[in-house]
Design a protein around this motif. Sequence first.
Motif, PDB file in Angstrom:
ATOM      1  N   SER A  36      35.353  -5.937  80.648  1.00 26.38           N
ATOM      2  CA  SER A  36      36.376  -6.223  81.648  1.00 26.38           C
ATOM      3  C   SER A  36      35.894  -7.361  82.539  1.00 26.38           C
ATOM      4  O   SER A  36      34.717  -7.435  82.868  1.00 26.38           O
ATOM      5  CB  SER A  36      36.621  -4.993  82.531  1.00 26.38           C
ATOM      6  N   PHE A  38      36.778  -8.937  86.264  1.00 25.54           N
ATOM      7  CA  PHE A  38      37.461  -8.707  87.539  1.00 25.54           C
ATOM      8  C   PHE A  38      37.668 -10.046  88.240  1.00 25.54           C
ATOM      9  O   PHE A  38      36.726 -10.816  88.407  1.00 25.54           O
ATOM     10  CB  PHE A  38      36.599  -7.793  88.407  1.00 25.54           C
ATOM     11  N   ASP A  47      44.048  -8.018  93.059  1.00 23.75           N
ATOM     12  CA  ASP A  47      42.928  -8.021  92.134  1.00 23.75           C
ATOM     13  C   ASP A  47      43.450  -7.731  90.735  1.00 23.75           C
ATOM     14  O   ASP A  47      44.382  -6.943  90.568  1.00 23.75           O
ATOM     15  CB  ASP A  47      41.913  -6.939  92.504  1.00 23.75           C
ATOM     16  N   VAL A  49      42.081  -7.065  86.500  1.00 25.34           N
ATOM     17  CA  VAL A  49      40.977  -6.807  85.579  1.00 25.34           C
ATOM     18  C   VAL A  49      41.524  -6.997  84.170  1.00 25.34           C
ATOM     19  O   VAL A  49      42.494  -6.358  83.776  1.00 25.34           O
ATOM     20  CB  VAL A  49      40.389  -5.396  85.741  1.00 25.34           C
ATOM     21  N   ARG A  70      45.424  -4.192  85.939  1.00 27.88           N
ATOM     22  CA  ARG A  70      44.027  -3.735  86.026  1.00 27.88           C
ATOM     23  C   ARG A  70      43.734  -2.898  84.788  1.00 27.88           C
ATOM     24  O   ARG A  70      44.105  -1.731  84.722  1.00 27.88           O
ATOM     25  CB  ARG A  70      43.817  -2.926  87.296  1.00 27.88           C
ATOM     26  N   THR A  72      40.862  -1.332  82.577  1.00 22.66           N
ATOM     27  CA  THR A  72      39.446  -0.977  82.772  1.00 22.66           C
ATOM     28  C   THR A  72      38.970   0.058  81.768  1.00 22.66           C
ATOM     29  O   THR A  72      39.749   0.606  80.993  1.00 22.66           O
ATOM     30  CB  THR A  72      39.231  -0.413  84.189  1.00 22.66           C
TER      31      THR A  72
END
Length: 92
Positions: A36, A38, A47, A49, A70, A72
């Motif tokens: 991943s 970021f 944000d 990912v 995101r 993850t």
Amino acid sequence: MTDSNQTKTLQPEDLFKFKFLTNAAISPDGEKIVYSVFTTDLEKEKDFVTLFLTDLKTGTTRQLTNGMSRDTSPAWSPDSRTIAFLSKRTEK
């Protein structure tokens, strides 16, 4: 004229330009790694990912997810054919 020996002071907003590698997992067959990355979008104040896959034999890397959410915790299946991951999409 610009002096090439001139130094620039790090500014707080510069920290948002960094990309951080997290959650790496090597495939059970040892041929690939998924990880991943970021990042922060300062304009959107969000944000993100994104998942990437690298072939360890060739060094070829490709982006697996679109980078607008995101994604993850990637994990390989025992046969190294599929990757499962968690995703936070549409703010849910």
